[in-house]
Enzyme design. Structure first.
Site, PDB file in Angstrom:
ATOM      1  N   ARG A  56       2.197  -7.808  10.026  1.00 49.58           N
ATOM      2  CA  ARG A  56       1.942  -6.416  10.454  1.00 49.58           C
ATOM      3  C   ARG A  56       0.608  -6.356  11.186  1.00 49.58           C
ATOM      4  O   ARG A  56       0.458  -7.040  12.177  1.00 49.58           O
ATOM      5  CB  ARG A  56       1.980  -5.474   9.254  1.00 49.58           C
ATOM      6  N   ASP A 115       0.809  -1.230   0.000  1.00 45.08           N
ATOM      7  CA  ASP A 115       0.000   0.000   0.000  1.00 45.08           C
ATOM      8  C   ASP A 115       0.840   1.276   0.000  1.00 45.08           C
ATOM      9  O   ASP A 115       0.508   2.247  -0.678  1.00 45.08           O
ATOM     10  CB  ASP A 115      -0.865   0.038   1.270  1.00 45.08           C
ATOM     11  N   ASP A 175       2.105 -10.151   3.553  1.00 42.98           N
ATOM     12  CA  ASP A 175       1.002  -9.978   4.506  1.00 42.98           C
ATOM     13  C   ASP A 175      -0.395 -10.228   3.924  1.00 42.98           C
ATOM     14  O   ASP A 175      -1.354 -10.369   4.678  1.00 42.98           O
ATOM     15  CB  ASP A 175       1.027  -8.559   5.095  1.00 42.98           C
ATOM     16  N   THR A 207       3.469  -8.375  -1.178  1.00 37.96           N
ATOM     17  CA  THR A 207       3.729  -8.353   0.262  1.00 37.96           C
ATOM     18  C   THR A 207       3.336  -9.710   0.836  1.00 37.96           C
ATOM     19  O   THR A 207       2.310 -10.276   0.426  1.00 37.96           O
ATOM     20  CB  THR A 207       2.958  -7.241   1.001  1.00 37.96           C
TER      21      THR A 207
HETATM   22  P1  ADP Z   1       4.744  -1.210   1.549  1.00 32.16           P
HETATM   23  O1  ADP Z   1       4.829  -0.721   0.150  1.00 32.16           O
HETATM   24  O2  ADP Z   1       5.201  -2.618   1.704  1.00 32.16           O
HETATM   25  O3  ADP Z   1       3.385  -0.930   2.166  1.00 32.16           O
HETATM   26  P2  ADP Z   1       5.830   0.997   3.120  1.00 32.16           P
HETATM   27  O4  ADP Z   1       4.528   1.371   3.718  1.00 32.16           O
HETATM   28  O5  ADP Z   1       7.030   0.973   3.986  1.00 32.16           O
HETATM   29  O6  ADP Z   1       5.815  -0.423   2.410  1.00 32.16           O
HETATM   30  O7  ADP Z   1       6.092   2.014   1.901  1.00 32.16           O
HETATM   31  C1  ADP Z   1       7.232   1.900   1.089  1.00 32.16           C
HETATM   32  C2  ADP Z   1       7.692   3.266   0.676  1.00 32.16           C
HETATM   33  O8  ADP Z   1       6.688   3.899  -0.143  1.00 32.16           O
HETATM   34  C3  ADP Z   1       7.926   4.268   1.804  1.00 32.16           C
HETATM   35  O9  ADP Z   1       9.173   4.114   2.428  1.00 32.16           O
HETATM   36  C4  ADP Z   1       7.869   5.586   1.058  1.00 32.16           C
HETATM   37  O10 ADP Z   1       9.062   5.845   0.365  1.00 32.16           O
HETATM   38  C5  ADP Z   1       6.761   5.311   0.040  1.00 32.16           C
HETATM   39  N1  ADP Z   1       5.487   5.825   0.553  1.00 32.16           N
HETATM   40  C6  ADP Z   1       4.712   5.299   1.524  1.00 32.16           C
HETATM   41  N2  ADP Z   1       3.653   6.093   1.790  1.00 32.16           N
HETATM   42  C7  ADP Z   1       3.766   7.171   0.987  1.00 32.16           C
HETATM   43  C8  ADP Z   1       3.014   8.371   0.782  1.00 32.16           C
HETATM   44  N3  ADP Z   1       1.899   8.615   1.479  1.00 32.16           N
HETATM   45  N4  ADP Z   1       3.454   9.248  -0.137  1.00 32.16           N
HETATM   46  C9  ADP Z   1       4.573   9.009  -0.846  1.00 32.16           C
HETATM   47  N5  ADP Z   1       5.330   7.919  -0.709  1.00 32.16           N
HETATM   48  C10 ADP Z   1       4.953   7.007   0.189  1.00 32.16           C
HETATM   49  O1  F6P Z   2       5.115  -6.087   5.299  1.00 34.25           O
HETATM   50  C1  F6P Z   2       5.946  -7.209   5.405  1.00 34.25           C
HETATM   51  C2  F6P Z   2       6.525  -7.295   6.798  1.00 34.25           C
HETATM   52  O2  F6P Z   2       7.376  -8.427   6.855  1.00 34.25           O
HETATM   53  C3  F6P Z   2       5.494  -7.346   7.921  1.00 34.25           C
HETATM   54  O3  F6P Z   2       4.919  -8.628   8.067  1.00 34.25           O
HETATM   55  C4  F6P Z   2       6.309  -6.894   9.095  1.00 34.25           C
HETATM   56  O4  F6P Z   2       5.501  -6.251  10.054  1.00 34.25           O
HETATM   57  C5  F6P Z   2       7.253  -5.894   8.481  1.00 34.25           C
HETATM   58  O5  F6P Z   2       7.295  -6.152   7.094  1.00 34.25           O
HETATM   59  C6  F6P Z   2       8.644  -5.963   9.056  1.00 34.25           C
HETATM   60  O6  F6P Z   2       9.392  -4.956   8.499  1.00 34.25           O
HETATM   61  P1  F6P Z   2      10.981  -4.809   8.681  1.00 34.25           P
HETATM   62  O7  F6P Z   2      11.612  -5.657   7.633  1.00 34.25           O
HETATM   63  O8  F6P Z   2      11.224  -3.374   8.446  1.00 34.25           O
HETATM   64  O9  F6P Z   2      11.330  -5.286  10.043  1.00 34.25           O
END
Ligand code: ADP
Ligand code: F6P
Length: 324
Positions: free
Chosen positions: A175, A107, A131, A129
């Site tokens: 998560r 997301d 998850d 992911t």
């Molecule tokens: P995932 O994609 O697995 O949900 P994260 O939530 O850590 O992982 O998001 C990955 C990266 O996407 C963040 O480190 C950031 O660089 C970017 N990102 C997340 N949310 C936003 C946002 N609201 N606006 C712009 N970039 C974002």
């Molecule tokens: O989103 C995948 C995930 O492995 C989650 O299940 C967990 O909460 C998180 O990432 C762990 O993140 P990190 O690698 O930053 O410890």
């Protein structure tokens, strides 16, 4: 008139997931087969801002489909959460001729893609992911490998737990979502499955369950606890004190994210990566690839991010019924 995409960038962002390499490989090969140039961006939005960008050929993705992790590496990037960071990212894409981008991740990655789309870069998100917590799709790349890895590890803990007639709490990732816990709980025949979507801190119920099961002759008690609930070690201490039974906590951790992807993750990764390229070639932007009700579909990112996903009441009730 829709803009014709000439150069497609590809990145992986957020937590890695087995099968990401299959998706990268599919993007690279489908794009080149469609007459496009491909630029690989390393370490997600972090690498974009640091201009860690290079042209990819079909050979650059050779020997990668069977590997865990991501050959493009991944990162989380705070700077990209800011408007300046996003503008800089769009500017760098333009500088490198990247007019279409495939962003593989969860997301958060979709939110970053949404920002780039609003700044004139055609972007498509691909769900990856472990998850399984992306609402717009029934499947996310990496889930199958992760649950199989966790399931095998839990089987091993169960062996030693049975030999010692112990209670074991095994914490799995996810998560805030309980999908990994639910699937492993059922597949491993756990006595209790704790998921954040349903948990109301009913520890006394679990304790009663353990005592009753012991009276019925069960030699072990496996509790699968989701990361979203956590506190497995202190829970083990309290359960041991209340039941008098030796109780151990095992936190599976990042081993669940590694390993060679299963066939399912390689297959879905391949289809989703290729579908993203097709969308870009058709002039689409701000879309996400999804697998829903047995079909490949796509949604607007804004719409996808507003969707909700819930644990099936039926599946949860069955998990309870089978644990007696
Ligand atoms: P995932 O994609 O697995 O949900 P994260 O939530 O850590 O992982 O998001 C990955 C990266 O996407 C963040 O480190 C950031 O660089 C970017 N990102 C997340 N949310 C936003 C946002 N609201 N606006 C712009 N970039 C974002
Ligand atoms: O989103 C995948 C995930 O492995 C989650 O299940 C967990 O909460 C998180 O990432 C762990 O993140 P990190 O690698 O930053 O410890």
């Amino acid at each position: 008139m829709e803009k014709e995409i000439r150069t497609i960038g590809v990145l992986t962002s957020g937590g890695d997931a087995p099968g990401m390499n299959a998706a990268i490989r599919a993007v690279v090969r489908k794009a080149i087969a469609s007459g496009k140039k491909v630029m690989g961006i390393e370490k997600g939005y972090r690498g974009l801002l640091d201009e860690e960008i290079y042209e990819m050929s079909p050979r650059d993705v050779s020997d990668s489909i069977q590997r865990g992790g991501t050959i493009l590496r991944t990162a989380r990037c705070e700077e990209f959460m800011t408007e300046e960071g996003q503008k800089e990212g769009a500017k760098i894409c333009k500088k490198h001729g990247i007019d279409g981008l495939v962003a593989i991740g969860g997301d958060g990655t979709y939110r970053g893609a949404q920002k780039l789309a609003s700044l004139g870069i055609n972007t498509i998100g691909v769900p990856a992911t472990i998850d399984l917590d992306i609402s717009s799709t029934d499947y996310t790349i990496g889930f199958d490998t992760a649950v199989n890895t966790a399931m095998q590890a839990i089987d091993k803990v169960r062996d030693t737990s049975s030999s010692h007639e112990r209670c074991s709490i095994i914490e799995v990732m996810g998560r805030n979502a309980g999908y990994i816990a639910l699937w492993c709980g059922v597949a491993n025949g756990a006595e209790d499955i704790l998921i954040p979507e349903k948990y109301g801190f009913e520890e006394q119920e679990i304790i009663n369950n353990i005592i009753n099961n012991r009276k019925k002759g069960k030699t072990h008690h496996i509790i699968i606890n989701a990361e979203g609930i956590g506190h497995s070690t202190s829970m083990a201490r309290r359960i041991e004190a209340a039941t008098g039974l030796e109780t151990r906590a095992t936190i599976l951790g990042h081993m669940q994210r590694g390993g060679s992807p299963t066939c399912r993750d390689r297959y879905y990764g391949s289809m989703m990566g290729a579908y993203a390229v097709d969308l870009l070639c058709d002039g689409a932007t701000n879309r996400v690839v999804s697998f829903r009700n047995g079909e490949w579909v796509d949604f607007d990112i804004d719409e996808a991010l507003a969707m909700e996903k819930h644990i099936s009441e039926y599946e949860y009730s069955i998990s309870k019924a089978l644990a007696i």
